[in-house]
Design an enzyme around this catalytic site. Structure first.
Site, PDB file in Angstrom:
ATOM      1  N   CYS A 247      -9.129  14.743  34.824  1.00 41.02           N
ATOM      2  CA  CYS A 247      -9.037  16.261  34.354  1.00 41.02           C
ATOM      3  C   CYS A 247     -10.167  16.991  34.855  1.00 41.02           C
ATOM      4  O   CYS A 247     -11.201  16.307  35.149  1.00 41.02           O
ATOM      5  CB  CYS A 247      -9.087  16.200  32.834  1.00 41.02           C
ATOM      6  SG  CYS A 247      -7.805  15.047  31.966  1.00 41.02           S
ATOM      7  N   SER A 248     -10.052  18.306  35.262  1.00 41.05           N
ATOM      8  CA  SER A 248     -10.997  19.225  35.771  1.00 41.05           C
ATOM      9  C   SER A 248     -11.930  19.554  34.531  1.00 41.05           C
ATOM     10  O   SER A 248     -11.154  19.510  33.373  1.00 41.05           O
ATOM     11  CB  SER A 248     -10.532  20.389  36.345  1.00 41.05           C
ATOM     12  OG  SER A 248      -9.743  20.981  35.499  1.00 41.05           O
TER      13      SER A 248
ATOM     14  N   LYS B 199     -11.588  19.519  40.349  1.00 42.18           N
ATOM     15  CA  LYS B 199     -11.881  18.366  39.805  1.00 42.18           C
ATOM     16  C   LYS B 199     -13.516  18.013  39.703  1.00 42.18           C
ATOM     17  O   LYS B 199     -14.013  17.524  38.938  1.00 42.18           O
ATOM     18  CB  LYS B 199     -11.214  17.079  40.395  1.00 42.18           C
ATOM     19  CG  LYS B 199     -11.223  15.707  39.827  1.00 42.18           C
ATOM     20  CD  LYS B 199     -10.565  15.607  38.623  1.00 42.18           C
ATOM     21  CE  LYS B 199     -11.514  14.554  37.795  1.00 42.18           C
ATOM     22  NZ  LYS B 199     -12.680  14.883  37.320  1.00 42.18           N
TER      23      LYS B 199
ATOM     24  N   CYS C 218      -5.316  30.687  35.071  1.00 44.45           N
ATOM     25  CA  CYS C 218      -6.105  30.029  36.029  1.00 44.45           C
ATOM     26  C   CYS C 218      -5.793  30.665  37.713  1.00 44.45           C
ATOM     27  O   CYS C 218      -6.847  30.191  38.417  1.00 44.45           O
ATOM     28  CB  CYS C 218      -5.925  28.652  35.999  1.00 44.45           C
ATOM     29  SG  CYS C 218      -6.062  27.915  34.517  1.00 44.45           S
TER      30      CYS C 218
ATOM     31  N   ILE D 201     -14.500  21.568  32.011  1.00 42.00           N
ATOM     32  CA  ILE D 201     -14.875  23.136  31.264  1.00 42.00           C
ATOM     33  C   ILE D 201     -16.067  23.518  32.154  1.00 42.00           C
ATOM     34  O   ILE D 201     -17.023  22.890  32.222  1.00 42.00           O
ATOM     35  CB  ILE D 201     -15.122  22.984  29.880  1.00 42.00           C
ATOM     36  CG1 ILE D 201     -13.871  22.328  28.989  1.00 42.00           C
ATOM     37  CG2 ILE D 201     -15.457  24.309  29.326  1.00 42.00           C
ATOM     38  CD1 ILE D 201     -12.794  23.236  29.064  1.00 42.00           C
TER      39      ILE D 201
ATOM     40  N   HIS E 198     -14.326  24.023  37.164  1.00 40.85           N
ATOM     41  CA  HIS E 198     -12.979  25.024  37.342  1.00 40.85           C
ATOM     42  C   HIS E 198     -13.235  26.059  36.121  1.00 40.85           C
ATOM     43  O   HIS E 198     -12.884  25.980  35.075  1.00 40.85           O
ATOM     44  CB  HIS E 198     -11.787  24.327  36.655  1.00 40.85           C
ATOM     45  CG  HIS E 198     -10.445  24.858  36.425  1.00 40.85           C
ATOM     46  ND1 HIS E 198     -10.328  25.967  37.334  1.00 40.85           N
ATOM     47  CD2 HIS E 198      -9.321  24.552  35.818  1.00 40.85           C
ATOM     48  CE1 HIS E 198      -8.955  26.482  36.997  1.00 40.85           C
ATOM     49  NE2 HIS E 198      -8.517  25.751  36.132  1.00 40.85           N
TER      50      HIS E 198
END
Lengths: 383, 383
Positions: free
Chosen positions: B205-206, B327, B83, B208, B331
């Protein structure tokens, strides 16, 4: 600023069933560090050249992955450009040292291919090609067969000429303890080997291989006496990914451009090169390289190779692929571009033993990605 | 030598079902070139940050792949570090310009994740983790949940503190037309969202995402009037790949090291930063980043964020993740590190519209790979 190689090593190349990528990397880097007589503490960055680890093994983040294995706590990067990943990693490493950001760095090329089914490897390798090629089911032997056919039609290159490249490089490999193949082959054996993609036969193709190679480069050797070789040019070039988009099928434009750029940067000409490691993934590829780098005019390399002009023991001047090349030494794709430079380092230091090119002072490494979309040329010189 | 950003652009981030990676790259780079008021002819190299294209789509050799799509004939490289691929691509691009090898280059971060089954994406993302983590079935939410638990135990960080990060970043994202999410969320909504890996909930969670971002960097703006922002520090650092090998679960050593290195290089301190884009792949990650970069002492960031100290409109000084962060903005992993710099460029030029951080003069971008094995910090300054 000058850039020097102060240590270099390669593992044995081949079908190394029992050896992990970690172990391969460890062997290559440890030996390169020992060769340079330095420790990991002096390493300020790690550049990893690799193509297939993600697709075949699910492991990415290889900079950090190998840094941990090697006990290197410095910044670490993976650079990918298909079979030119090693050359591109070296190019970026050279630039990073030139920038002053890092003084001494390791370039590690590593690939583990034999743990996987050959058809999976062939599919993954097509990740280097264009979408059109991939989705139409093309393979790299098939793409290079198209190039070979075009070259044969235009320049009267023969299947015997192609076979001569294999004969030379297998002979060289027979002198290299780290090579995958140690048996010389004859023209007849090449011509009689099974057809892979007409006109390319099994012995026209480089093998599926495991292996790793590492070089240590620095802007400042630690002692006057530390052995070193200077990198006097590092140039990369790009062409279209797919063959169909190119103006010519009988030359690799990226090779020409990288070669011209490198000779200009080094201030020398092709005839100044004593020893070269060129990208012979298929026999036709060495013929293209010899012409596109400028060692021979278009259409004249094949017969010159057939006459033995670039063979150890026969050559009056330039020896090509003394390591055995991709063809004889093996082709673990991410390692290849780095291994070429390891071989030149050994040659320029006069320590290549029975395959030593006498009076080798200037060497050239030529690494290609895909069917020619990426090319790098590095020129090294003894000091 | 000084390094300047002269153009930057990002696509919309989100679930872009109908848009290919080629199109995403094209949009980002075309707009960045237009922003810089230059053409591809002035581009001397292309650096691509991407993690998943090989594993999910079978396409590698992305330097040449995107160069062809963009009509760029210059050398092209893919740099990968999970990442942090975008941050590492920028770091190598900066070094290559500093080296004098290239004058003006494009850095493209691009990722297409939503075309694939979520379980395949989760598996591919584990390519960023250690072999032990991968083979034992760990996931990144699970790994960051371990970090969150450890931080909660040691520093009394609460689930409401974690939720505050999501609330702030979703609010910022609601002001960003390119963000994936445009709806603000409340603490209660975060706390009531479904549990992913205790204590992390869905809204911790960020997502998909698909998206691309591009910046043009150069050693010499073409005109005095050409808008530009200087990169005054570019630093990368490496830690162990696996959590189990680390000395601490409550800090990311690579972030600390990259931050310290960057502040030293820039000759400034954390309190000099007006605006920051930090790597909030999970809410706990922003808390770690705020502490490890040095904006807050260990254990003090969570309550500060909860008080709104880093929120647009509430902050007296430092605003964090005005883009919405990973977030809220999304991402697409290889694009993230580049998008952070695009946001800072807009902020420092005073053109961030309704999410403008007033008087933003110095900005910091912080990009992380895996659970912290790789970190990059870039510091940008208006001139």
């Amino acid at each position: 600023m000058n850039i020097y190689i102060i240590g270099a090593a390669t593992t044995k190349f081949g079908e190394l069933w029992g050896v992990s990528p970690r172990t391969l990397a460890h062997q290559a880097v440890s030996n390169a560090l020992a060769d340079a007589d330095i420790t990991t503490k002096e390493i300020e960055a790690l550049f990893v050249g690799n193509m297939l680890s993600g697709m075949l093994g699910g492991q990415e983040h290889l900079g950090a992955f190998f840094a941990e294995e090697l006990g290197i706590t410095a910044p670490a990067f993976k650079v990918e450009g298909a079979c030119a990943s090693g050359g591109l990693a070296l190019h970026n490493a050279v630039n990073s040292v030139l920038s002053g950001q890092y003084k001494t760095v390791v370039v590690l090329g590593v690939e583990k291919m034999t743990d996987h089914k050959p058809e999976d490897v062939a599919t993954a390798l097509m990740g280097a090609g264009s979408e059109g090629e991939r989705l139409s089911g093309a393979t790299f032997p098939g793409l290079y067969a198209i190039i070979a056919r075009a070259h044969m039609e235009k320049y009267k290159t023969t299947e015997r000429d192609l076979a001569s490249v294999a004969v030379k490089n297998h002979y060289h490999a027979s002198l290299n303890p780290n090579a995958q193949f140690h048996s010389p082959v004859t023209i007849e054996q090449v011509l009689k080997s099974s057809c892979v993609a007409d006109p390319l036969k099994l012995l026209d193709c480089s093998p599926i291989s495991d292996g790793a190679a590492a070089v240590i480069i620095t802007s400042k050797p630690s002692t006057v006496n530390q052995k070193h070789v200077e990198i006097i040019a590092s140039v990369a070039a790009t062409d279209t990914l797919g063959l169909a988009q190119r103006g010519s099928l009988t030359e690799l434009h990226a090779t020409k451009e990288a070669g011209l750029g490198a000779f200009k940067k080094a201030g020398i000409k092709p005839s100044d090169i004593d020893v070269a490691e060129v990208h012979d993934c298929f026999t036709i590829a060495e013929i293209l390289a010899m012409e596109d780098i400028g060692f021979y005019k278009k259409g004249e390399a094949a017969s010159a190779i057939t006459r033995g002009e670039t063979m150890l023991g026969k050559s009056q001047h330039l020896v090509v692929n003394p390591s055995g090349g991709l063809k004889g030494c093996g082709h673990p794709v991410g390692a290849t571009g780095v291994k070429q430079v390891v071989e030149l380092f050994d040659q320029l230091l006069g320590r290549a033993q029975i395959r030593q090119v006498s009076h080798a002072k200037i060497g050239l490494a030529h690494n290609v990605g895909g069917s020619g979309a990426t090319a790098t040329v590095h020129i090294l010189k003894t000091i």
